[in-house]
Design an enzyme around this catalytic site. Structure first.
Site, short mmCIF file in Angstrom:
data_model
loop_
_atom_site.label_atom_id
_atom_site.label_comp_id
_atom_site.label_asym_id
_atom_site.label_seq_id
_atom_site.Cartn_x
_atom_site.Cartn_y
_atom_site.Cartn_z
N SER A 694 1.75 22.35 58.41
CA SER A 694 0.46 22.53 58.50
C SER A 694 -0.34 23.22 56.92
O SER A 694 0.82 23.49 56.46
CB SER A 694 -0.19 23.36 59.50
OG SER A 694 0.22 24.66 59.17
N ASP A 695 -1.37 23.07 56.75
CA ASP A 695 -1.95 23.89 55.44
C ASP A 695 -1.83 25.50 56.12
O ASP A 695 -1.72 25.64 57.42
CB ASP A 695 -3.11 23.35 55.10
CG ASP A 695 -3.39 23.96 53.64
OD1 ASP A 695 -2.62 25.20 53.26
OD2 ASP A 695 -4.34 23.47 52.81
N TRP A 696 -1.88 26.19 55.13
CA TRP A 696 -1.73 27.73 55.59
C TRP A 696 -2.89 28.17 56.46
O TRP A 696 -3.97 28.24 56.18
CB TRP A 696 -1.86 28.52 54.32
CG TRP A 696 -0.20 28.88 53.65
CD1 TRP A 696 0.31 29.80 53.42
CD2 TRP A 696 0.77 27.83 53.65
NE1 TRP A 696 1.43 29.72 52.91
CE2 TRP A 696 1.90 28.44 52.97
CE3 TRP A 696 0.76 26.40 53.74
CZ2 TRP A 696 2.90 27.78 52.82
CZ3 TRP A 696 1.94 25.85 53.31
CH2 TRP A 696 2.97 26.20 52.92
N MET A 724 2.23 26.67 59.43
CA MET A 724 2.28 27.68 58.21
C MET A 724 1.04 28.64 58.42
O MET A 724 -0.06 27.66 58.25
CB MET A 724 2.23 27.07 56.91
CG MET A 724 3.83 26.21 56.77
SD MET A 724 5.32 26.99 56.93
CE MET A 724 5.36 27.69 55.39
#
Ligand code: BGC
Length: 799
Positions: A694-696, A724
């Protein structure tokens, strides 16, 4: 690790990305001994990159254009005008915003007529610098100071052009800006120098002085007004971004429907020389097209040329863009009079269109419609001349697929009926894939085995990864699918994230910890450690030089090995759908083919030294405003042909192993929890076998439900394998729903195991595994020792 070589490649790449748009009377290259007066405060704050995660590289130095020109013996700079600027800048220092987000431009110094007039008496040439910066969480504002010039910049160009006969404008920007001022003030020369990384200033000086002839070509179309881009109408909406222009993005729109709105077409760029083309061969095989073109330098400056191959497909029942880029090649530096044959091949698959309606009789298929396929080469989409064609008597199905990522609400999209624009309604999905999957899901938890399998057994080929994973308790599987960061103490200081063996239990079984960090324009290490700052994506795309990008990313790969970084969080493959997207500098182009091919070249460079890149953001991260929530409403065709295409190319061409999903939703479903996207398309169709992260701190959702940062079960079920980021994976500091969902209809143990296996399969191939098991190629160990990089990090496991 030869930093001089690294710097020379970066300098060359940044120079090759520079696009010369205008060069009246061959003012450039500057003649030896020319006196140059420099205007514009941005000459004192050269932008090496955009802002946000993709730009935060702590470079050891940055050479600005001014620095580089001061060192250029070919010309001399006027000190009078520089002194005026220096004094003014003392009073008007650089405004850094909060660092993460910066103002899109800096205040410009008002110029007095007298100062310019007297400079024009001392110097032959005026050099004007205009700078813009944008980035993560901050799109470019459409008005003055953003996409357009400020009143002060406008008046600076006007004043300078009125007093100097010879004027050059440099655009130090991450994405294209308004260019109406060119016709208004008629400067002699205009160059997009983009954001060229730490060597960017040297690159610009190389081009200005003629050490290198410009060979960059526009990766985007420059139209008259921002409103001429069909996406502008919906761009920036906080709730919903309807992709009504459908496949007609960039030149696909302008060449088909609005040629007269274009100032500089896609693929255009001047050189200091001229070239002649001769078609040596045009052949059509079962699999595709082979073209050979002889390029001759007929001018009087050694230069490179970019040969671009475009196709015009039959309109058929689907409607097509007037031109589509389907191949390109760059020559080596050709001396005056010298020729080179370049070969371009293009697969038939890349000539197909996706029918998401069934109009052709082949729903959800890639098809080639019956009719003429005409091919053109030339300098840009506009100047192409026909070099060959073939005719297909019957419509041919190239690949039969299923409906996926369908829109959940009807919307109007642009189509072409024999080049006439029309709107048609995209219908809602015809079946619910998600429910179909749910109804088949077994809900029982399996017991894990008692006997222990070690990671090393898997690494040695003595055990299967499946058996390793099968023995793990659910809590430990959860640790594998939760990454930690930012700045995890378990990996290289200041990096973006850690994943893998993040618990003592997993470490005992021998699972190494992997380290990832941004990307794409160099290594982001918030610890303050220095890293090389590369030319940005747009600049590299404009170079159209794949080999050079591969070599440059080989250097980056070595730098990663030096810093014990396994995975780069880049390159960024999103399409320049609109010039205002803040992250355009990280991405490549409005064209998916150019994007995919350049990114594949970068991954190839990384793979040569065993590290990986993460292609991101999958898919359609095309505006920063409300990026966690704005819903992209996009037809299946536009996704397949435009927004997914670049990812597909990279997955197929270069064996990508890591992908990052986006923050936001497409057609109502957050991409991090889209089974269609991450399983049906990515894995089942394209054969991707790596991990998706995932993106953060991204959100996920169940269809029809509100998104949340705790909805990790839906992510895992879709094969967004790695969430993430957490502060502490084992303590479940993000308080995710994994354990509570497990064994319910939401998540099976098998699904959790599948994601853990996807992650571990990649870890097996990463340098961290070689390091942990003492089988790293001594060349890399030596590299760290040579540079005194002997820091011991806790992820080194003693077997
Ligand atoms: C960005 C990603 C980046 C990540 C880690 C996010 O804010 O969207 O592109 O890789 O942070 O820094």
């Amino acid at each position: 690790m030869d930093y001089n070589y690294y710097a020379s490649l970066a300098r060359q790449a940044a120079a090759e990305g520079i696009v010369l748009l205008k060069n009246d009377g061959n003012l450039l290259p500057l003649k030896n001994g020319t006196g140059v007066a420099c205007f514009g405060r941005s000459q004192f704050n050269y932008y090496k990159s955009g802002t946000g995660s993709g730009g935060l590289v702590n470079a050891p130095y940055v050479v600005s254009v001014l620095d580089a020109l001061k060192n250029s013996t070919e010309i001399h700079l006027d000190s009078g005008i520089l002194k005026i600027y220096e004094a003014w800048i003392e009073e008007n220092p650089y405004d850094n915003g909060d660092g993460w987000v910066q103002p899109p431009c800096q205040k410009e110094m008002p110029l007095s007529d007298d100062a310019v007039l007297s400079a024009s008496k001392r110097c032959d040439v005026a050099l004007i610098s205009i700078g813009r910066i944008a980035g993560e969480e901050k799109d470019t504002p459409p008005g003055p100071g953003g996409f357009e010039l400020t009143a002060e910049e406008d008046s600076m160009i006007q004043t300078v052009c009125s007093h100097f006969k010879n004027t050059v404008v440099l655009l130090n920007v991450g994405s294209i800006i308004d260019m109406k001022w060119v016709a208004k003030y008629n400067p002699s020369a205009v160059l997009y120098i983009w954001q060229g990384g730490q060597e960017g200033g040297n690159a610009a000086a190389d081009v200005l002085t003629g050490r290198i002839s410009p060979s960059g070509r526009m990766p985007d179309t420059i139209a008259l007004n921002i409103d001429d881009y069909p996406s502008t109408k919906n761009f920036g909406n906080s709730i919903e971004n309807i992709y009504a222009e459908d496949i007609y993005v960039g030149y696909r729109y302008f060449e088909t429907f609005a040629k007269d709105k274009v100032i500089y077409p896609f693929g255009f760029g001047l050189s200091y020389s001229n070239f002649e083309y001769e078609t040596k061969c045009f052949s059509v095989t079962d699999s595709g097209i082979e073209v050979e073109v002889c390029v001759k330098n007929t001018g009087n400056h050694a230069s490179k040329e970019v040969v671009q191959l475009y196709v015009k497909q039959p309109q058929g029942v689907l409607g097509k863009s007037e031109r589509v880029l389907c191949g390109f090649a760059k020559t080596s530096t050709l001396k005056c009079g010298e020729s080179e044959n370049v070969r371009i091949s293009c697969s038939k698959r890349s000539l197909a269109s996706f029918d998401d309606t069934g109009k052709s009789g082949y729903p959800y298929c890639w098809i080639m419609e019956a009719g003429d396929y005409c091919f053109y080469t030339g300098n840009g989409v506009r100047c192409s001349h026909e070099i060959g064609r073939f005719t297909l008597d019957e419509t041919k199905v190239v690949e039969k697929l299923k409906s996926a990522q369908a829109s959940v609400k009807p919307f109007e999209r642009l189509v072409s009926r024999n080049d006439i624009p029309e709107y048609e309604t995209v219908l809602v999905r015809d079946y619910n894939l998600w429910q179909r999957i749910c109804s088949n899901r077994p809900c029982k938890m399996k017991k894990h085995n008692d006997g222990k399998v070690y990671f090393n057994d898997v690494r040695n080929g003595n055990a299967k990864l499946e058996d390793f994973v099968a023995q793990l308790p659910a809590e430990q599987l959860c640790v594998i699918v939760r990454g930690e960061g930012m700045n995890s103490p378990k990996v290289t200081a200041g990096t973006g994230g850690a994943f893998g063996g993040l618990s003592p239990y997993l470490q005992e079984l021998g699972v190494p910890i992997a380290c990832c960090t941004d990307g794409p324009s160099g290594l982001r290490m918030d610890s303050g450690a220095k890293a090389f700052s590369l030319p940005n994506g747009t600049c590299l795309a404009a170079s159209f030089n794949r080999e050079l990008s591969t070599s440059l990313f080989e250097c980056l790969a070595l730098e990663m090995r030096r810093n014990r970084i396994d995975v780069l969080l880049g390159p960024g493959l999103n399409i320049h759908r609109n010039p205002l997207n803040g992250r355009n500098f990280e991405y490549f182009s409005e064209d998916p083919f150019l994007t995919g091919m350049m990114a594949a070249a970068q991954l190839e460079g990384l793979h040569r030294h065993g590290v990986k890149g993460t292609i991101k953001h999958f898919e359609a991260n095309n505006q920063e405003y409300e990026r966690h929530f704005v819903n992209g409403v996009i037809s299946q065709r536009a996704q397949r042909e435009i927004y997914l295409k670049s990812f597909e190319i990279v997955c197929r061409e270069s064996g990508a192993k890591c992908i990052m999903s986006t923050y936001g939703p497409v057609n109502g479903l957050w991409t991090s929890s889209s089974y269609d996207l991450l399983t049906a398309i990515l894995r089942d169709e394209w054969g991707f076998s790596g991990l998706v992260m995932s993106d953060w701190w991204a959100h996920g959702n169940e269809e029809g439900e509100e998104p949340s940062r705790q909805e990790i079960a839906a992510m895992i079920r879709s094969q967004n394998d790695l969430y993430m980021v957490n502060l502490d994976a084992e303590a479940n500091s993000n308080n995710d729903n994994l354990m509570s969902a497990l064994g319910t209809v939401k998540l099976t143990l098998a699904e959790l195991q599948r994601s853990a296996a996807n992650i571990l399969r990649v870890i097996l191939e990463l340098p961290t595994t070689e390091m942990c098991y003492g089988c790293e190629n001594p060349m890399y160990t030596q590299l760290r020792e040579d540079e005194g990089f002997t820091e011991i990090v806790s992820r080194v496991i003693v077997d």
